[in-house]
Design an enzyme around this catalytic site. Structure first.
Site, PDB file in Angstrom:
ATOM      1  N   HIS A  14       0.835  -1.204   0.000  1.00  0.00           N
ATOM      2  CA  HIS A  14       0.000   0.000   0.000  1.00  0.00           C
ATOM      3  C   HIS A  14       0.866   1.249   0.000  1.00  0.00           C
ATOM      4  CE1 HIS A  14       0.438   0.926   4.406  1.00  0.00           C
ATOM      5  NE2 HIS A  14       0.540  -0.388   4.517  1.00  0.00           N
TER       6      HIS A  14
ATOM      7  N   ASP B 125       6.328   1.988   6.959  1.00  0.00           N
ATOM      8  CA  ASP B 125       5.056   1.308   6.700  1.00  0.00           C
ATOM      9  C   ASP B 125       4.209   2.261   5.851  1.00  0.00           C
ATOM     10  OD1 ASP B 125       2.587   0.061   6.810  1.00  0.00           O
ATOM     11  OD2 ASP B 125       2.263   0.468   8.935  1.00  0.00           O
TER      12      ASP B 125
ATOM     13  N   GLU C 205      -5.007   1.247   2.852  1.00  0.00           N
ATOM     14  CA  GLU C 205      -4.802   0.137   3.791  1.00  0.00           C
ATOM     15  C   GLU C 205      -4.825   0.617   5.232  1.00  0.00           C
ATOM     16  OE1 GLU C 205      -2.637  -2.688   6.373  1.00  0.00           O
ATOM     17  OE2 GLU C 205      -2.152  -0.588   5.916  1.00  0.00           O
ATOM     18  N   GLU C 206      -4.301   1.804   5.497  1.00  0.00           N
ATOM     19  CA  GLU C 206      -4.183   2.279   6.875  1.00  0.00           C
ATOM     20  C   GLU C 206      -5.537   2.528   7.536  1.00  0.00           C
ATOM     21  OE1 GLU C 206      -1.733   2.100   8.624  1.00  0.00           O
ATOM     22  OE2 GLU C 206       0.082   2.277   7.417  1.00  0.00           O
TER      23      GLU C 206
ATOM     24  N   ASP D 196       4.423  -6.024   3.804  1.00  0.00           N
ATOM     25  CA  ASP D 196       4.157  -4.953   4.766  1.00  0.00           C
ATOM     26  C   ASP D 196       5.161  -5.072   5.908  1.00  0.00           C
ATOM     27  OD1 ASP D 196       2.838  -2.818   6.097  1.00  0.00           O
ATOM     28  OD2 ASP D 196       0.921  -3.476   5.285  1.00  0.00           O
TER      29      ASP D 196
ATOM     30  N   HIS E 180       4.462   2.272  13.508  1.00  0.00           N
ATOM     31  CA  HIS E 180       3.520   3.388  13.588  1.00  0.00           C
ATOM     32  C   HIS E 180       4.052   4.507  14.486  1.00  0.00           C
ATOM     33  CE1 HIS E 180      -0.473   1.602  11.894  1.00  0.00           C
ATOM     34  NE2 HIS E 180       0.579   1.328  11.134  1.00  0.00           N
TER      35      HIS E 180
END
Length: 388
Positions: free
Chosen positions: A72, A189, A223-224, A244, A324
């Site tokens: 993504h 990410d 995607e997030e 990922d 994250h």
């Protein structure tokens, strides 16, 4: 061995260029254009969905039973929740990430009139004013605000600047590429996953690698926030491998070196046979790997299955420390992932029944239900004990 040599310089250069493009979910047009252009430069035609998810098909021996590889392009970010009387902005997160990592971040807020620079700060940011109260502030999005680097002393000034509720806020990645192979940045990410896929595609194109089935190179844009690959798979795709980040944290088995193969995430186990195949490919191709289970994690694979895709799914990851947050990876993991992708794409199809969407029992897969054999050995008293 079927793995190909990966151009590490290209991988790093591509990742660096991806970092330069802000792409929080909902603001991905620019990065979609960049990735599409890069794929075309590598020699594949590109098609996009209405909203910008990317598909590039590299032809194999047959279209039936196609394989998909997906990453993504969207990242975490924030959105303007309100204009405050003090001339600052209240925010809500895009994606799931802690305000702890937002405090002190430099960012852009994109308005209809253009972008403004700014900083996300706790409500009480000055130690000279608030003393110990700075340290006692709770952590949460209700306790931070964005200071815009423009003349904005009150709400009216923000309106004059063109700032409005709903404007997208992109967080600076602040990447560092270290000589020892570590890469530290926000948004690894999943910009690292995108770079990995492009590097694998480059290797396959240069070596004119032949594959038994078509390979769909897919790049999703949401995607997030949980949408991911919900609207990009076609019916001829029999298996899908998501690329990922894994989480290198206490209690996890992920690593910043080699490939971390996910056995399950919060939506359940990944496909038994596809995951087993990826593990075997790592062994056969001397690619370092480890397995892990993620409890608070979902990926493009989850969104595809939940949307009704009848495809085998798996997840291969690069271990990320502080996922994250302000993340760290190592080039060894990225290179290993790209190598595994090239090996997987060229590997033989073992489950020919997957060429059809539905079929009878002929050729259906088997999973062993035999009990492990146990060896009996006597203990000191002569009784028989079971041992593994």
């Amino acid at each position: 061995m079927t793995r190909l040599t990966i151009d590490s310089e290209y991988l790093m250069d591509t990742l660096e260029r991806l970092f330069e493009i802000p792409s929080p979910t909902g603001y991905t047009d620019t990065i979609v254009r960049f990735v599409s252009s890069e794929i075309e430069t590598l020699g594949l035609p590109v098609e996009m969905t209405r909203r910008g998810a990317i598909r590039a098909i590299r032809p194999g021996k047959t279209e039936r039973g196609a394989r998909a590889i997906v990453s993504h392009v969207d990242t975490l970010g924030a959105q303007v929740k309100g204009l405050k009387d003090n001339g600052r902005l209240s925010l809500v997160p895009i994606g799931h990430w802690s305000a702890r990592f937002a405090e002190g971040a430099r960012a852009n807020v994109f308005t209809e009139k253009g972008g403004y620079r700014g900083t996300i700060l706790p409500l009480k940011a000055s130690g000279h004013t608030f003393n110990d109260e700075v340290d006692n502030m709770p952590v949460g999005w209700d306790y931070v605000e964005m200071r815009v680097d423009a003349l904005a002393r009150d709400k009216n000034d923000l309106v004059r600047l063109g700032v409005d509720v709903g404007d997208i806020v992109a967080i600076d990645p602040m990447p560092e590429f270290l000589d020892n192979g570590f890469i530290v940045s926000r948004h690894l990410d999943n910009k690292a996953g995108v770079a990995v896929m492009l590097a694998a595609l480059k290797a396959m194109q240069e070596k004119k690698s032949k594959t038994p089935v078509d390979i769909h190179w897919l790049f999703t844009i949401a995607e997030e926030v949980g949408h991911g690959a919900s609207a990009i798979l076609t019916h001829d795709i029999a298996s899908m491998v998501s690329v990922d980040n894994g989480t290198t944290a206490p209690g996890q088995n992920s690593d910043e070196f080699g490939v971390t193969i996910a056995m399950a995430d919060q939506t359940g186990p990944f496909d038994y046979h596809l995951t087993k195949k990826l593990v075997e490919l790592c062994r056969e191709n001397d690619i370092r790997y480890q397995k892990d289970v993620f409890r608070y994690y979902r990926s493009d694979s989850a969104s595809a299955i939940e949307a009704g895709a009848d495809a085998r799914t798996a997840l291969i990851t690069f271990g990320v420390d502080a996922s994250h947050g302000y993340e760290r990876i190592h080039m060894h993991a990225l290179r290993s992932l790209a190598e595994l992708i090239t090996a997987y794409a060229a590997s033989p199809v073992m489950i020919k029944r997957d060429f059809e969407e539905t079929a009878d029992r002929t050729g259906f897969t088997r999973q062993s239900t035999r009990k492990a054999r146990q060896r009996l050995s006597p203990n000191v008293s002569g009784q028989m004990l079971k041992s593994d």
